[in-house]
Design an enzyme around this catalytic site. Structure first.
Site, PDB file in Angstrom:
ATOM      1  N   SER A 176       0.815  -1.217   0.000  1.00 32.14           N
ATOM      2  CA  SER A 176       0.000   0.000   0.000  1.00 32.14           C
ATOM      3  C   SER A 176       0.850   1.269   0.000  1.00 32.14           C
ATOM      4  CB  SER A 176      -0.941   0.003   1.202  1.00 32.14           C
ATOM      5  OG  SER A 176      -0.210   0.015   2.418  1.00 32.14           O
TER       6      SER A 176
ATOM      7  N   ASP B 151       1.890  -0.325   7.932  1.00 30.81           N
ATOM      8  CA  ASP B 151       3.300  -0.685   7.801  1.00 30.81           C
ATOM      9  C   ASP B 151       3.812  -0.382   6.393  1.00 30.81           C
ATOM     10  OD1 ASP B 151       2.237  -2.686   6.245  1.00 30.81           O
ATOM     11  OD2 ASP B 151       2.588  -4.278   7.696  1.00 30.81           O
TER      12      ASP B 151
ATOM     13  N   ASP C 270       5.877  -2.142   3.491  1.00 27.39           N
ATOM     14  CA  ASP C 270       6.471  -3.370   2.959  1.00 27.39           C
ATOM     15  C   ASP C 270       7.759  -2.980   2.234  1.00 27.39           C
ATOM     16  OD1 ASP C 270       4.401  -5.211   3.733  1.00 27.39           O
ATOM     17  OD2 ASP C 270       3.148  -4.258   2.222  1.00 27.39           O
TER      18      ASP C 270
ATOM     19  N   ASP D 143       7.916  -4.126   7.359  1.00 26.19           N
ATOM     20  CA  ASP D 143       8.120  -5.565   7.128  1.00 26.19           C
ATOM     21  C   ASP D 143       9.213  -5.712   6.078  1.00 26.19           C
ATOM     22  OD1 ASP D 143       6.113  -6.125   8.878  1.00 26.19           O
ATOM     23  OD2 ASP D 143       4.631  -6.695   7.375  1.00 26.19           O
TER      24      ASP D 143
ATOM     25  N   LYS E  97     -10.613   0.229  -1.129  1.00 28.60           N
ATOM     26  CA  LYS E  97      -9.908  -0.448  -0.032  1.00 28.60           C
ATOM     27  C   LYS E  97     -10.642  -0.246   1.290  1.00 28.60           C
ATOM     28  CE  LYS E  97      -5.374  -0.644   2.212  1.00 28.60           C
ATOM     29  NZ  LYS E  97      -3.989  -0.154   2.216  1.00 28.60           N
TER      30      LYS E  97
ATOM     31  N   TYR F 266     -11.755  -8.058   2.866  1.00 32.99           N
ATOM     32  CA  TYR F 266     -10.374  -7.704   2.519  1.00 32.99           C
ATOM     33  C   TYR F 266      -9.451  -8.681   3.243  1.00 32.99           C
ATOM     34  CZ  TYR F 266      -6.455  -4.459   1.542  1.00 32.99           C
ATOM     35  OH  TYR F 266      -5.288  -3.873   1.094  1.00 32.99           O
TER      36      TYR F 266
END
Length: 605
Positions: A90, A101, A103, A155, A216, A225
């Protein structure tokens, strides 16, 4: 960016018209509502994210240099070895919410190993300014390090390229970079490559982002989701929105959202959603192809990733979850149609799901242990297999739908005795246990915590046939026993320390923690079961603080129904709570717009 044929996508656009004044007005109100719903981060948080990513990028270079020196490279060669981070998910899409978070993919040269990632890089992260949490999970399907720096969660994945150095100007677009890589590295790289391709294949990135932010939020609020539970994950939702953007290249966000619902509720599944033609590449790897692979033909709602090797992002969708998603498309289309004509507000589209109000019966899947770290792994393993239980339930006569909820509910219970541990593991938490705090058990022999995660499946049951008499029976023993058997086949399963229980409950027995404050209807006030003997377990396994004797609970016979089968057999009163396909008006595309353009032939796969 337009393709050689003058448009993006596998078909021509449905319409190239600019949005109308009404659509512009609706888009303005949509963006206001998204701000009210707190979907945008503050400028301060955005700056913090940039600062944190800058620190992390520097640490990755130091990490590569440190490992390079340890491998015997000169300092000049070690400095030249480079190392680079790429974001995906995202954040890279530009639709992240406050507190979400980042990624992050760490791309390293060939002499840096995955062991180095955890043995060298993970300790280095602990020294980063502002770090508060570092947790490596090397045994995960995609090995990962979870970190929090200055309040920003990240992450980290790692991909090792077959290159001696990773320069700052490296692009991941070249398919040849995937040569000689192991499967985990290909998976890690593709997370970033897919997002880059999506952004390259939409006609207007900002319109795409605004529309995706809406979809979303809607999917999260409606509890659809979740890739692991058989719904759609973030990449799949992004691909659907991107496809609508291709079909309306000059439309703005409100118009895209409106067309999204109309087109998706009418889509001719299992026809795939593609952003571009599927391409072959340089690797001996499987590319999605339903003509060649029977497993690919079984995909119910194929939404295909655009980066090589093309994969189905929705292979987890089941008959039940497809039905639920389709009904939500219908609901969304009807609401947005009313928004367009001014008889509804955007807030109605984002109304919370009704999952815990919808069904009369639910299954609880309870995973439990006596250790927090172990519970994280065990609950994750159980969750990843709940979809298999749903698929088995779909074959049960008189069940029309098995509806999994998208997350589990965690609880810590402080127990004073073995009896309390057993009861909690079976889902029976007494008032005394529920009120007890950690300090109440400290220093007491035999006392300890039980960590439990409960997953829910709503059961929609066929209406009772007219004129039939007497109670009905619902036998779900086979699906539940097969599921528990499958879960216990996990290579790290330990019967002495891990519990798994599947049981049915009525809606009136749902625990308070599944409802928001004030949400629970007065007529559904929970009636607590007084003892574990009332439990309707199909698998009465439970965690134990010590090794159990050979007379463990798993050796006890299950409840036997009148017809001799074992497991849970429920007496059913007259009901009519099959999944409610409401009599909603079916909105159409505006005059002159033809859906057949988008659902026509997509070329040879």
């Amino acid at each position: 960016m337009a393709a050689e044929n003058g448009y993006l996508g596998v078909t021509p656009p449905i319409s190239t018209q600019e949005s109308t004044p009404k659509e512009k007005e609706v888009t303005a109100t949509l963006m206001e509502e998204l701000r009210r719903q707190n979907t945008f981060e503050s400028e301060e948080e955005a700056k913090t994210r940039e600062i944190v990513l800058g620190r992390v990028a520097a640490v990755v270079k130091k990490f590569v240099k440190k490992v390079s020196m340890a491998r015997g490279l000169s300092e000049v060669a070690a400095n030249a070895a480079g190392g680079k981070i790429f974001t995906f998910g995202s954040y890279r899409l530009g639709v992240h919410a406050p507190g979400s978070d980042i990624d992050t993919l760490c791309v390293v040269p060939k002499h840096v190993s995955r062991e180095d990632f955890f043995d060298v890089f993970e300790p280095m992260l602990k020294e980063v300014e502002g770090v508060t949490e570092v947790s490596g999970v090397p045994e995960a399907f995609v090995p990962i390090i979870k970190v929090e720096i200055s309040g920003i969660p990240l992450d980290f994945l790692m991909a090792r390229l077959a290159l001696s150095s990773v320069p700052d100007n490296l692009s991941l677009k070249d398919d040849n970079l995937l040569r000689s890589l192991d499967e985990r590295c290909v998976r890690s790289l593709n997370g970033s490559r897919v997002i880059d391709e999506i952004l390259r294949l939409v006609p207007n990135v900002q319109v795409f982002r605004d529309a995706l932010r809406c979809i979303k939020l809607w999917a999260q609020r409606r509890a659809i989701y979740s890739n692991v539970n058989g719904f759609l994950g973030g990449v799949a939702w992004a691909l659907l929105v991107a496809r609508i953007c291709q079909l309306y290249p000059n439309a703005i966000a409100g118009a895209i959202v409106s067309r999204f619902f109309v087109i998706m509720q009418k889509w001719s599944w299992p026809q795939p959603v593609l952003l571009k033609q599927i391409e072959e590449g340089p690797l001996q790897v499987r590319v999605w192809n339903p003509k060649l692979y029977p497993a690919d033909r079984s995909h119910r709602m194929p939404i295909i990733t655009p980066a090589y090797p093309a994969m189905c992002s929705t292979h987890n969708v089941t008959a039940s979850t497809q039905m639920i998603i389709t009904e939500e498309f219908r609901r969304g289309a009807a609401i947005v149609d009313r928004i367009i004509v001014g008889t509804a507000e955007w807030s109605e589209l984002f109304a919370k799901h009704e999952f815990f109000h919808k069904y009369r019966y639910y299954l609880q899947v309870i995973a439990s242990t006596g250790n927090q770290d172990l519970q994280n792994k065990w609950a994750g393993t159980v969750e990843s297999r709940v979809r298999q239980l749903v698929m088995k339930l779909e074959y049960v006569e008189s069940l029309t739908l098995a509806h999994p909820f998208i997350k589990g509910f965690d609880q810590i219970s402080y127990c004073l005795s073995e009896e309390e541990v057993r009861a909690v593991a079976q889902g029976e938490i007494s008032d005394a246990v529920a009120c007890r705090k950690k300090e109440d058990i400290e220093g007491k022999e035999g006392a300890g915590p039980v960590y439990s995660t409960t997953f829910y499946i709503g059961l929609a049951i066929e209406p009772k046939p007219a004129g039939s008499a007497g109670p009905r029976r619902l036998d779900i023993s086979w699906p539940t026993m097969e599921f528990t058997k499958q879960v216990k086949m996990w290579e790290k399963f330990d019967e002495a320390s891990m519990g798994i229980v599947v049981r049915h409950i009525r809606s009136s027995a749902l625990p308070d923690n599944v409802f928001d404050p004030g949400e629970r209807p007065a007529k559904l006030v929970q009636k607590r079961v007084k003892g574990p003997g009332k439990s309707s377990n199909t698998s009465p396994d439970m965690p134990n603080k010590r090794q159990r004797s050979s007379q463990s609970m798993t050796d006890l016979p299950l409840k036997v129904s009148d017809n001799g089968s074992t497991g849970t057999t429920t007496n059913l009163p007259p009901i009519s709570d099959s999944y409610p396909i409401k009599d909603l008006k079916s909105p159409q595309l505006p005059f002159g717009e033809n859906l057949a353009v988008a659902t026509g032939a997509v070329g040879a796969l």
